[in-house]
Design a protein around this motif. Structure first.
Motif, PDB file in Angstrom:
ATOM      1  N   LYS A 108       0.622  -0.920  -0.250  1.00 14.35           N
ATOM      2  CA  LYS A 108       0.077  -0.032   0.019  1.00 14.35           C
ATOM      3  C   LYS A 108       0.614   0.853  -0.254  1.00 14.35           C
ATOM      4  N   PRO A 109       0.836   2.075  -0.747  1.00 17.09           N
ATOM      5  CA  PRO A 109       1.327   3.550  -0.116  1.00 17.09           C
ATOM      6  C   PRO A 109       0.767   4.278   1.148  1.00 17.09           C
ATOM      7  N   VAL A 110       1.586   4.391   1.482  1.00 18.09           N
ATOM      8  CA  VAL A 110       1.874   5.364   2.711  1.00 18.09           C
ATOM      9  C   VAL A 110       2.604   6.817   2.659  1.00 18.09           C
ATOM     10  N   PHE A 111       1.615   7.686   2.637  1.00 14.82           N
ATOM     11  CA  PHE A 111       1.842   9.223   2.173  1.00 14.82           C
ATOM     12  C   PHE A 111       2.397   9.778   3.926  1.00 14.82           C
ATOM     13  N   ILE A 112       3.871  10.841   3.242  1.00  9.93           N
ATOM     14  CA  ILE A 112       4.795  10.892   5.164  1.00  9.93           C
ATOM     15  C   ILE A 112       4.810  12.441   4.373  1.00  9.93           C
ATOM     16  N   ARG A 113       3.807  13.374   5.531  1.00 10.03           N
ATOM     17  CA  ARG A 113       4.182  14.692   5.065  1.00 10.03           C
ATOM     18  C   ARG A 113       4.968  15.563   6.478  1.00 10.03           C
ATOM     19  N   ASN A 114       6.114  16.847   6.059  1.00  9.21           N
ATOM     20  CA  ASN A 114       6.226  17.111   6.852  1.00  9.21           C
ATOM     21  C   ASN A 114       5.594  18.360   6.702  1.00  9.21           C
ATOM     22  N   ARG A 115       4.416  19.290   7.596  1.00  9.76           N
ATOM     23  CA  ARG A 115       3.385  19.848   7.230  1.00  9.76           C
ATOM     24  C   ARG A 115       4.200  21.424   7.597  1.00  9.76           C
ATOM     25  N   THR A 116       3.704  22.659   7.428  1.00  5.20           N
ATOM     26  CA  THR A 116       3.707  24.319   7.639  1.00  5.20           C
ATOM     27  C   THR A 116       3.001  23.953   8.738  1.00  5.20           C
ATOM     28  N   GLU A 117       3.292  25.457   9.484  1.00  9.94           N
ATOM     29  CA  GLU A 117       2.434  25.952  10.188  1.00  9.94           C
ATOM     30  C   GLU A 117       1.496  26.282   9.806  1.00  9.94           C
ATOM     31  N   LYS A 118       1.173  26.820   8.689  1.00 10.60           N
ATOM     32  CA  LYS A 118      -0.317  26.995   8.180  1.00 10.60           C
ATOM     33  C   LYS A 118      -1.106  25.905   8.090  1.00 10.60           C
ATOM     34  N   GLU A 119      -0.613  24.589   7.441  1.00  6.56           N
ATOM     35  CA  GLU A 119      -1.225  22.929   7.490  1.00  6.56           C
ATOM     36  C   GLU A 119      -1.565  23.002   9.293  1.00  6.56           C
ATOM     37  N   ILE A 120      -0.864  22.948   9.742  1.00  9.46           N
ATOM     38  CA  ILE A 120      -1.293  22.577  11.187  1.00  9.46           C
ATOM     39  C   ILE A 120      -2.262  23.775  11.619  1.00  9.46           C
ATOM     40  N   GLU A 121      -1.988  25.111  11.774  1.00  9.48           N
ATOM     41  CA  GLU A 121      -3.261  25.659  12.342  1.00  9.48           C
ATOM     42  C   GLU A 121      -4.109  25.886  11.573  1.00  9.48           C
ATOM     43  N   ASP A 122      -4.608  25.503  10.009  1.00  8.71           N
ATOM     44  CA  ASP A 122      -5.767  25.810   9.472  1.00  8.71           C
ATOM     45  C   ASP A 122      -6.007  23.864   9.704  1.00  8.71           C
ATOM     46  N   ALA A 123      -5.632  23.428  10.260  1.00  8.79           N
ATOM     47  CA  ALA A 123      -6.731  21.495  10.702  1.00  8.79           C
ATOM     48  C   ALA A 123      -6.687  21.901  11.875  1.00  8.79           C
ATOM     49  N   LYS A 124      -6.202  22.580  12.607  1.00  9.16           N
ATOM     50  CA  LYS A 124      -7.148  22.409  14.366  1.00  9.16           C
ATOM     51  C   LYS A 124      -7.958  23.691  14.451  1.00  9.16           C
ATOM     52  N   GLY A 125      -7.919  24.486  13.502  1.00 11.93           N
ATOM     53  CA  GLY A 125      -9.614  25.005  13.451  1.00 11.93           C
ATOM     54  C   GLY A 125     -10.353  25.262  12.547  1.00 11.93           C
ATOM     55  N   VAL A 126     -10.269  23.701  12.122  1.00 12.72           N
ATOM     56  CA  VAL A 126     -12.152  23.106  12.317  1.00 12.72           C
ATOM     57  C   VAL A 126     -12.505  22.851  13.050  1.00 12.72           C
ATOM     58  N   PRO A 127     -13.593  22.751  13.537  1.00 10.44           N
ATOM     59  CA  PRO A 127     -14.822  22.621  14.700  1.00 10.44           C
ATOM     60  C   PRO A 127     -14.114  21.410  14.327  1.00 10.44           C
ATOM     61  N   MET A 128     -14.598  20.281  15.489  1.00 10.90           N
ATOM     62  CA  MET A 128     -15.057  18.557  15.093  1.00 10.90           C
ATOM     63  C   MET A 128     -16.569  18.934  14.718  1.00 10.90           C
ATOM     64  N   ALA A 129     -17.350  19.678  15.105  1.00  9.81           N
ATOM     65  CA  ALA A 129     -18.954  19.213  14.420  1.00  9.81           C
ATOM     66  C   ALA A 129     -18.387  19.366  12.356  1.00  9.81           C
ATOM     67  N   GLU A 130     -18.001  19.521  12.696  1.00  7.75           N
ATOM     68  CA  GLU A 130     -17.912  19.554  10.580  1.00  7.75           C
ATOM     69  C   GLU A 130     -17.217  18.714  10.106  1.00  7.75           C
ATOM     70  N   LEU A 131     -16.661  18.157  10.881  1.00  7.08           N
ATOM     71  CA  LEU A 131     -15.904  16.483  10.529  1.00  7.08           C
ATOM     72  C   LEU A 131     -17.193  15.411  10.576  1.00  7.08           C
ATOM     73  N   LYS A 132     -17.037  14.932   9.005  1.00  6.73           N
ATOM     74  CA  LYS A 132     -17.660  13.801   8.571  1.00  6.73           C
ATOM     75  C   LYS A 132     -17.561  12.646   9.104  1.00  6.73           C
ATOM     76  N   ASP A 133     -16.393  12.046   9.249  1.00 12.65           N
ATOM     77  CA  ASP A 133     -15.635  11.224  10.139  1.00 12.65           C
ATOM     78  C   ASP A 133     -14.812  11.811  11.281  1.00 12.65           C
ATOM     79  N   PRO A 134     -15.871  11.330  13.124  1.00 10.56           N
ATOM     80  CA  PRO A 134     -15.389  12.684  13.980  1.00 10.56           C
ATOM     81  C   PRO A 134     -13.835  11.088  14.777  1.00 10.56           C
TER      82      PRO A 134
END
Length: 197
Positions: free
Chosen positions: A80-106
């Motif tokens: 299987k392919p495995v993705f490894i990513r070194n995320r930027t600060e902006k990508e981390i902040e964008d992900a942290k800013g998502v309310p859990m209620a908006e997630l399709k899979d919590p």
């Protein structure tokens, strides 16, 4: 008069021959031979499969020292392919800013955590102090296609086959995929080497 059985074929009213005892014996013998051939070949076929202990212990080590923030690497693990990513600060902040209620899979879908862990950014990442690292199995949870990285409206992954869109934490946000991208068992064995499996 003789009581001998006549094995000659008798034609039916539609001109097609009716099967005889000899026809039945030919078919039965052929079927028995086919079953015997498969039974004889099975041990040879079966011995080519790796045993469960080999599969269970299969792991790889990946050097990620060359991955600067914003860079990704795709490796193959257990086919299987495995993705490894070194995320930027902006990508981390964008992900942290998502309310859990908006997630399709919590649910985190992280094999390193309990099955009921939430899909917060930290539970999807490598954990405290290593939030920039994300390691995921690169198979769309809809039909197993391989999504494109750094694509889609959330800047994460986009599966062009059916339109599933994942964010920078690999969480499903839009499309038919029912679950977040799964995270395999992995650990940092040094600052720059990850063992997967």
């Amino acid at each position: 008069m003789s009581d001998k059985t006549n094995d000659s074929q008798t034609l039916g009213p539609d001109g097609v021959g009716e099967p005889t005892r000899r026809d039945f014996l030919y078919i039965a013998t052929g079927m028995a031979g086919a079953v015997g051939a498969v039974a004889a070949a099975w041990p040879f076929i079966d011995q080519m499969r790796p045993d469960a202990s080999t599969l269970a212990l299969a792991s790889i080590e990946v050097d990620v020292s060359a991955l600067q923030p914003g860079m990704s690497l795709t490796v193959k693990w257990r086919g299987k392919p495995v993705f490894i990513r070194n995320r930027t600060e902006k990508e981390i902040e964008d992900a942290k800013g998502v309310p859990m209620a908006e997630l399709k899979d919590p649910v985190a879908r992280n094999a390193n955590l309990s099955p009921d862990a939430t899909a917060s950014d930290v539970d999807r990442s490598a954990g405290k102090g290593k939030e920039n690292w994300i390691v995921m199995i690169g198979s769309c949870t809809h039909l197993g296609c391989v999504p494109l990285g750094q694509a889609g409206e959330y800047g994460g992954w986009f599966c062009p086959c059916h339109g599933s869109v994942y964010d920078t934490a690999g969480r499903i946000r839009k499309g038919p995929a029912p679950e977040n991208l799964h995270i395999p068992n992995y650990a940092f064995i040094s600052d720059k080497v990850i063992r997967i499996g």
